[in-house]
Structures are given as structure tokens and as C-alpha cells.
Design an enzyme around this catalytic site. Sequence first.
Site, PDB file in Angstrom:
ATOM      1  N   THR A   1       0.834  -1.191   0.000  1.00 11.26           N
ATOM      2  CA  THR A   1       0.000   0.000   0.000  1.00 11.26           C
ATOM      3  C   THR A   1       0.865   1.235   0.000  1.00 11.26           C
ATOM      4  OG1 THR A   1      -1.472  -1.210   1.469  1.00 11.26           O
ATOM      5  CG2 THR A   1      -1.703   1.194   1.480  1.00 11.26           C
TER       6      THR A   1
ATOM      7  N   VAL B   1     -11.723  -6.942   1.091  1.00  9.69           N
ATOM      8  CA  VAL B   1     -11.356  -5.533   1.267  1.00  9.69           C
ATOM      9  C   VAL B   1     -10.440  -5.441   2.476  1.00  9.69           C
ATOM     10  CG1 VAL B   1     -12.246  -3.243   1.844  1.00  9.69           C
ATOM     11  CG2 VAL B   1     -13.480  -4.665   0.195  1.00  9.69           C
TER      12      VAL B   1
ATOM     13  N   ASP C   1      -7.637  -2.827   4.890  1.00  7.71           N
ATOM     14  CA  ASP C   1      -7.780  -1.618   5.721  1.00  7.71           C
ATOM     15  C   ASP C   1      -7.724  -0.324   4.913  1.00  7.71           C
ATOM     16  OD1 ASP C   1      -5.033  -2.337   5.140  1.00  7.71           O
ATOM     17  OD2 ASP C   1      -4.424  -0.724   6.497  1.00  7.71           O
TER      18      ASP C   1
ATOM     19  N   THR D   1       0.176   0.335   6.669  1.00 10.72           N
ATOM     20  CA  THR D   1       0.547  -0.558   5.577  1.00 10.72           C
ATOM     21  C   THR D   1       0.739  -1.952   6.164  1.00 10.72           C
ATOM     22  OG1 THR D   1       2.155  -0.965   3.830  1.00 10.72           O
ATOM     23  CG2 THR D   1       3.003   0.061   5.828  1.00 10.72           C
ATOM     24  N   GLY D   2       0.543  -2.948   5.344  1.00 12.44           N
ATOM     25  CA  GLY D   2       0.704  -4.308   5.831  1.00 12.44           C
ATOM     26  C   GLY D   2      -0.620  -5.064   5.793  1.00 12.44           C
TER      27      GLY D   2
END
Length: 346
Positions: free
Chosen positions: A205, A234, A236, A256-257
Site C-alpha cells: 500500500t 477488502v 484496511d 501498511t501491511g
Amino acid sequence: MKSRRNFLKTAALGAAALSLDGIPAAAASRGKGRKPIVVSTWDFGIAANRAAWGVLGKGGRALDAVEAGVHVPEADEKNVTVGYGGYPDRDGRVTLDACIMDEFGNCGSVAAIEHIKHPISVARKVMEKTPHVMLVGDGALQFALENGFRKENLLTPESEKAWKEWLKKAEYKPVINIENQQYEGKGTTAFNPLRLPGNAWNHDTIGMVALDAAGNLSGACTTSGMAFKMHGRVGDSPIIGAGLYVDNEIGAATATGVGEEVIRVVGSFLVVELMRQGYSPEAACKEAVLRIVKKKPAKAKEIQIGFLALNKKGEHGAYCLHPGFSYACTTGEKEEVLIKGKYYFQ
Ligand code: GLY
């Protein structure tokens, strides 16, 4: 009277010509001495920040800067974790998630949108033109097409090849920091999907938050999500409060992650609320990471998550689960710099 008006006009033009770190003086004075800054996730944030600075450096609005910034990885076909060229889901469909938030608490989001190269701009349109915050799937695509976005094939031959390779085993195992392992060097240098280790895949992301010369914060977050995810999954990134949150009184944060774990703790909102309680950006990010470790200690060992935060004073910091997470920082004072996030697991 006429000459006084002319004098004022000339003085104003003179002030506009002067600049502080390249920022028009008028904008700098509105910011009460604050200096613009933009931070964004991963090495590919360097090129994105450069585009964002094209707006911030001229005294532009943080909202416009973050939109322009994340357009770079969204359009980069070599970036297999964001936008065009992003790895598809397990059915071979490229579905994208994005959200954006401004200094007034306005926000917009799209989830599982297909065929649109710049989901962040659709998210902004949702924010500006509808009474809603989030549109998903076909509804998001329909809205985009009605608003002049072009339908495109986002599955590149390289991503299709990687997907077909994945199908041979259909393994579903995230690997820590694969974002940077794939990324050969800095800035605009390309990913090389052929160098992916084994049959393991991950995703990531770009989250970007910025403070402009007027002292206002905004943020954007956009991704193709977990590679080879279930269709309809979907993460985060399009969820306000999870992948991104902005409170113009306090600060902004992004994540991110592995999105599932970020959603569980409403990560970005948590980071901003911790900054409200007096935590520094880094300490707030660390506390959010600790929350994830506490909730799911075994899982936390296997996945990567990083938080990145910027407060109203322009201070920034990050914290992640495992070594390897980096973020790009750009101010008017120096070139973009890449900063290694501190981490929990040694
Ligand atoms: N953080 C991006 C995702 O989980 O989809």
C-alpha cells in the site's frame, strides 16, 4: 486612492514573489510559520513524495498534494501492489481500494473497484460529489464512469503471468517486507516479479500524509490489496480510521501491511488519538503495533504491519512489527529521504 491601491497590489505581488523554502510567502504566513512536509510508506514513496512536493512546494493544499503524490505508484505498472499492474485476486481480477481525507474531516473511499487506474481520484469525487463516504464494487465503477473516468484493463502481462504461476499451487502465505524485496532500488526503479522468492506472496500500500504551508493536514491511501486475495476481499486501506485518519487539530496517520490486523485495532484512528493524548508520532505508532501484538501474538510474528504518522507540528515517525519497513520524507530543506521504521521483533 488609486495610487494606494496600486501600492498594495505591488506589495502583494512582491510578497508573492518572495518565498520560504520555495513556498509563496502569502501561503507561508497563513501557515503561521509551519513548513510543509509529506511522508509516505515504503521506498516507492520517494517518487510519490516528489510529485506531492510539486503541489506543496508551490504553497498548494495538502489534499491536492496527496492525490497527486499517490497517482505515481497508481500509474506505475511495475508496482505490483498499487493501481495499474497490481496483482489480481485469485480469480484474476484487479480490484483496488483507496481513500482520502481532508482538513475538514471530509472523506471519500472506494473499495474493490475494477478497471480504473486512479481509484484515489474516484475516492475524492465520492467525497466531493456525493452524500456518502464509501462506494464499492460495481457501484464505485458506475460512479467513476459517470464522472468521466476511463475504463481500462489494469492486468498487465507480468501480473497475469505471476497470477498464473500462483495458480499452480494457490498458496496463500504473506511474506514479510516482500514489497521492498521486489523493489530494486529507490524511487522509480522497477519491481521485478521474477525475483519473488518461492511461491509466497504479499501485498502493499501507499499511505501518504502531508502538512501544507497553511498548516492543514490531509492524507491518501491506495492499494491493490493482498495479492491473490479472495474476490471481494477488502483490506484496511479504504477504511477511514483503519488505513488512514486525519484530524486537523492533532495529526494524521496511515497504515501498511496486512489489513485485517489493522482493521481489528482501527489502527490509524488509534494512532491519531494517541497523539491527542500527547504521544509523539513514533510512540503512537509503537503503541498501535503493541496493541496488535497483544491481540494476536502468534500472527504478529508472521506478518508485517507498519504505521506512519505526522502531527500538526510537522513531526513524523513510524513503527512496524518487523525490520524492513521504510518511509519517505520530503520537506523543502532537503531531498527526499528514506527513513527506516523502528520495529518490535528483533
Ligand atoms: N494494507 C493493504 C491491505 O491489506 O489490503
